[in-house]
Write a protein that holds these residues in place. Structure first.
Motif, mmCIF file in Angstrom:
data_model
loop_
_atom_site.group_PDB
_atom_site.id
_atom_site.type_symbol
_atom_site.label_atom_id
_atom_site.label_comp_id
_atom_site.label_asym_id
_atom_site.label_seq_id
_atom_site.Cartn_x
_atom_site.Cartn_y
_atom_site.Cartn_z
ATOM 1 N N THR A 99 64.830 43.920 115.154
ATOM 2 C CA THR A 99 64.013 42.934 114.389
ATOM 3 C C THR A 99 62.861 42.319 114.535
ATOM 4 O O THR A 99 62.313 42.204 113.945
ATOM 5 C CB THR A 99 65.052 41.409 114.517
ATOM 6 N N GLY A 100 62.582 42.208 116.210
ATOM 7 C CA GLY A 100 61.222 42.470 116.697
ATOM 8 C C GLY A 100 60.293 43.227 115.466
ATOM 9 O O GLY A 100 59.208 42.715 115.319
ATOM 10 N N THR A 101 60.898 44.347 115.987
ATOM 11 C CA THR A 101 59.925 45.895 115.095
ATOM 12 C C THR A 101 60.120 45.455 113.674
ATOM 13 O O THR A 101 58.748 45.611 113.465
ATOM 14 C CB THR A 101 60.543 47.053 116.020
ATOM 15 N N VAL A 112 48.137 41.144 109.993
ATOM 16 C CA VAL A 112 48.030 40.932 110.837
ATOM 17 C C VAL A 112 47.803 42.658 111.263
ATOM 18 O O VAL A 112 48.445 43.603 110.687
ATOM 19 C CB VAL A 112 48.921 40.173 112.127
ATOM 20 N N PRO A 113 46.863 42.708 112.073
ATOM 21 C CA PRO A 113 46.439 43.655 112.739
ATOM 22 C C PRO A 113 47.434 44.173 113.502
ATOM 23 O O PRO A 113 48.082 43.880 114.537
ATOM 24 C CB PRO A 113 45.563 43.630 113.189
ATOM 25 N N GLY A 114 47.647 45.900 112.959
ATOM 26 C CA GLY A 114 49.005 46.663 114.076
ATOM 27 C C GLY A 114 48.875 46.145 115.434
ATOM 28 O O GLY A 114 50.050 45.846 116.102
ATOM 29 N N GLU A 115 47.486 46.446 116.280
ATOM 30 C CA GLU A 115 47.301 45.703 117.808
ATOM 31 C C GLU A 115 47.854 44.662 117.578
ATOM 32 O O GLU A 115 47.920 44.465 118.920
ATOM 33 C CB GLU A 115 45.967 45.922 117.864
ATOM 34 N N GLU A 116 47.389 43.358 116.868
ATOM 35 C CA GLU A 116 47.996 42.215 116.977
ATOM 36 C C GLU A 116 49.486 41.827 117.001
ATOM 37 O O GLU A 116 50.007 40.607 117.114
ATOM 38 C CB GLU A 116 46.676 41.707 116.102
ATOM 39 N N ARG A 122 55.803 37.952 118.854
ATOM 40 C CA ARG A 122 56.136 37.056 120.157
ATOM 41 C C ARG A 122 56.441 35.859 120.596
ATOM 42 O O ARG A 122 56.730 34.843 120.652
ATOM 43 C CB ARG A 122 56.318 38.376 121.107
ATOM 44 N N ARG A 123 54.938 35.845 119.943
ATOM 45 C CA ARG A 123 54.692 34.492 120.305
ATOM 46 C C ARG A 123 55.218 33.836 119.268
ATOM 47 O O ARG A 123 55.534 31.653 118.843
ATOM 48 C CB ARG A 123 52.938 34.070 119.732
ATOM 49 N N HIS A 124 55.510 33.731 117.768
ATOM 50 C CA HIS A 124 56.196 32.774 116.879
ATOM 51 C C HIS A 124 57.922 33.023 116.444
ATOM 52 O O HIS A 124 58.094 32.539 115.801
ATOM 53 C CB HIS A 124 55.696 33.143 115.287
ATOM 54 N N TYR A 125 58.277 33.686 117.270
ATOM 55 C CA TYR A 125 59.327 34.323 117.152
ATOM 56 C C TYR A 125 60.651 34.320 117.957
ATOM 57 O O TYR A 125 61.455 33.480 118.494
ATOM 58 C CB TYR A 125 59.867 35.219 116.433
ATOM 59 N N ASP A 126 59.774 35.248 119.463
ATOM 60 C CA ASP A 126 60.944 35.878 120.345
ATOM 61 C C ASP A 126 59.485 36.519 121.679
ATOM 62 O O ASP A 126 58.886 37.545 120.675
ATOM 63 C CB ASP A 126 62.149 36.197 119.953
ATOM 64 N N ARG A 127 59.867 35.735 122.051
ATOM 65 C CA ARG A 127 59.020 35.767 123.369
ATOM 66 C C ARG A 127 58.770 37.295 124.389
ATOM 67 O O ARG A 127 58.427 38.767 124.553
ATOM 68 C CB ARG A 127 58.475 35.694 124.622
ATOM 69 N N HIS A 128 60.753 37.871 123.547
ATOM 70 C CA HIS A 128 61.293 39.143 123.949
ATOM 71 C C HIS A 128 61.586 39.996 122.882
ATOM 72 O O HIS A 128 61.841 41.477 122.820
ATOM 73 C CB HIS A 128 62.395 38.874 125.310
ATOM 74 N N ALA A 129 60.051 39.576 121.866
ATOM 75 C CA ALA A 129 60.789 40.903 120.868
ATOM 76 C C ALA A 129 59.876 42.268 120.983
ATOM 77 O O ALA A 129 59.202 42.703 121.821
ATOM 78 C CB ALA A 129 60.086 40.302 119.164
ATOM 79 N N VAL A 130 60.589 43.526 120.238
ATOM 80 C CA VAL A 130 59.963 44.129 120.354
ATOM 81 C C VAL A 130 60.005 45.352 122.152
ATOM 82 O O VAL A 130 59.486 44.510 122.641
ATOM 83 C CB VAL A 130 58.327 44.872 120.086
ATOM 84 N N GLU A 131 61.099 45.730 122.321
ATOM 85 C CA GLU A 131 61.292 46.213 123.423
ATOM 86 C C GLU A 131 60.905 47.366 123.627
ATOM 87 O O GLU A 131 61.135 47.662 125.344
ATOM 88 C CB GLU A 131 63.095 46.360 123.258
ATOM 89 N N THR A 132 60.882 48.178 123.145
ATOM 90 C CA THR A 132 60.173 49.351 123.856
ATOM 91 C C THR A 132 58.711 49.555 123.211
ATOM 92 O O THR A 132 58.055 49.220 122.695
ATOM 93 C CB THR A 132 61.029 51.341 123.331
ATOM 94 N N PRO A 133 58.295 50.794 124.748
ATOM 95 C CA PRO A 133 57.193 51.296 123.913
ATOM 96 C C PRO A 133 56.882 52.114 122.509
ATOM 97 O O PRO A 133 56.019 52.128 122.043
ATOM 98 C CB PRO A 133 56.921 52.399 125.352
ATOM 99 N N TRP A 134 57.967 53.110 122.536
ATOM 100 C CA TRP A 134 58.016 53.531 120.896
ATOM 101 C C TRP A 134 58.293 52.811 119.678
ATOM 102 O O TRP A 134 57.505 52.472 119.109
ATOM 103 C CB TRP A 134 58.991 54.954 121.277
ATOM 104 N N GLN A 135 58.441 50.912 119.940
ATOM 105 C CA GLN A 135 58.803 50.721 118.786
ATOM 106 C C GLN A 135 57.053 49.559 119.027
ATOM 107 O O GLN A 135 57.147 49.361 117.610
ATOM 108 C CB GLN A 135 59.830 49.167 119.495
ATOM 109 N N ARG A 136 56.458 49.517 119.887
ATOM 110 C CA ARG A 136 55.265 48.800 119.663
ATOM 111 C C ARG A 136 54.140 49.739 119.250
ATOM 112 O O ARG A 136 53.455 49.345 118.793
ATOM 113 C CB ARG A 136 54.769 48.445 121.479
ATOM 114 N N ARG A 141 51.051 51.602 114.581
ATOM 115 C CA ARG A 141 51.102 52.829 113.006
ATOM 116 C C ARG A 141 50.888 52.294 112.024
ATOM 117 O O ARG A 141 51.263 53.420 111.350
ATOM 118 C CB ARG A 141 51.484 54.075 114.140
ATOM 119 N N PHE A 142 52.175 51.494 111.749
ATOM 120 C CA PHE A 142 52.744 51.343 110.713
ATOM 121 C C PHE A 142 51.712 50.605 109.725
ATOM 122 O O PHE A 142 51.803 51.135 107.915
ATOM 123 C CB PHE A 142 53.634 49.203 110.784
ATOM 124 N N GLY A 143 50.583 50.001 110.183
ATOM 125 C CA GLY A 143 49.181 49.849 109.221
ATOM 126 C C GLY A 143 49.085 51.227 109.015
ATOM 127 O O GLY A 143 48.166 51.026 107.536
#
Length: 145
Positions: A99-101, A112-116, A122-136, A141-143
């Motif tokens: 969900t975070g991803t 929002v730039p992909g790097e940010e 994490r700041r506006h939804y859940d500080r633990h959002a996006v759990e894995t390096p490949w999700q990050r 790269r999504f943009g």
């Protein structure tokens, strides 16, 4: 046009454009007093349970990436469009990794730039959002795609 989310609703993320999207974990029961979405997209490894509102499914195994990234991009673009005038939710089992991803990808679609985008979610939804390096990396790269 249906009523939109309120920023005070549990799990609601406000994107920079003002669009509101609810993220949630399906393992936690939905509060009976909570507003229902008009459209939901469920990020699961197998078909989600039936719901009483319009819904879509992205095959997305836990801790992984979407099985079909082109289809996921199309569904997320539709979610972003719909969020301008509908109550849309994104949900996976726990409401954090997938969900975070997806929320971070929606932030990229919103400018929002992909790097940010991960930090934004994490700041506006859940500080633990996006759990894995490949999700990050997927969000970064999504943009580009």
């Amino acid at each position: 046009m249906s009523e939109l989310w309120s920023e005070s609703d549990t799990g609601v993320l406000r994107l920079p454009s003002g669009r509101l999207i609810r993220g949630r974990g399906l393992r936690r029961p939905l509060d009976p007093a909570a507003p229902l979405p008009s459209y939901g997209v469920y990020l699961l490894g197998r078909r989600p349970p039936e719901v009483s509102w319009e819904s879509g499914w992205i095959r997305w195994p836990d801790f992984r990436l979407p099985s079909d990234r082109a289809a996921a991009r199309a569904v997320l673009a539709d979610v972003w469009e719909r969020a301008a005038g509908e109550r849309v939710e994104i949900a996976c089992g726990g409401g954090r990794g997938r969900t975070g991803t997806a929320l971070a990808c929606l932030a990229v679609l919103d400018g929002v730039p992909g790097e940010e985008a991960v930090a934004y979610v994490r700041r506006h939804y859940d500080r633990h959002a996006v759990e894995t390096p490949w999700q990050r990396r997927y969000v970064r790269r999504f943009g580009e795609g």
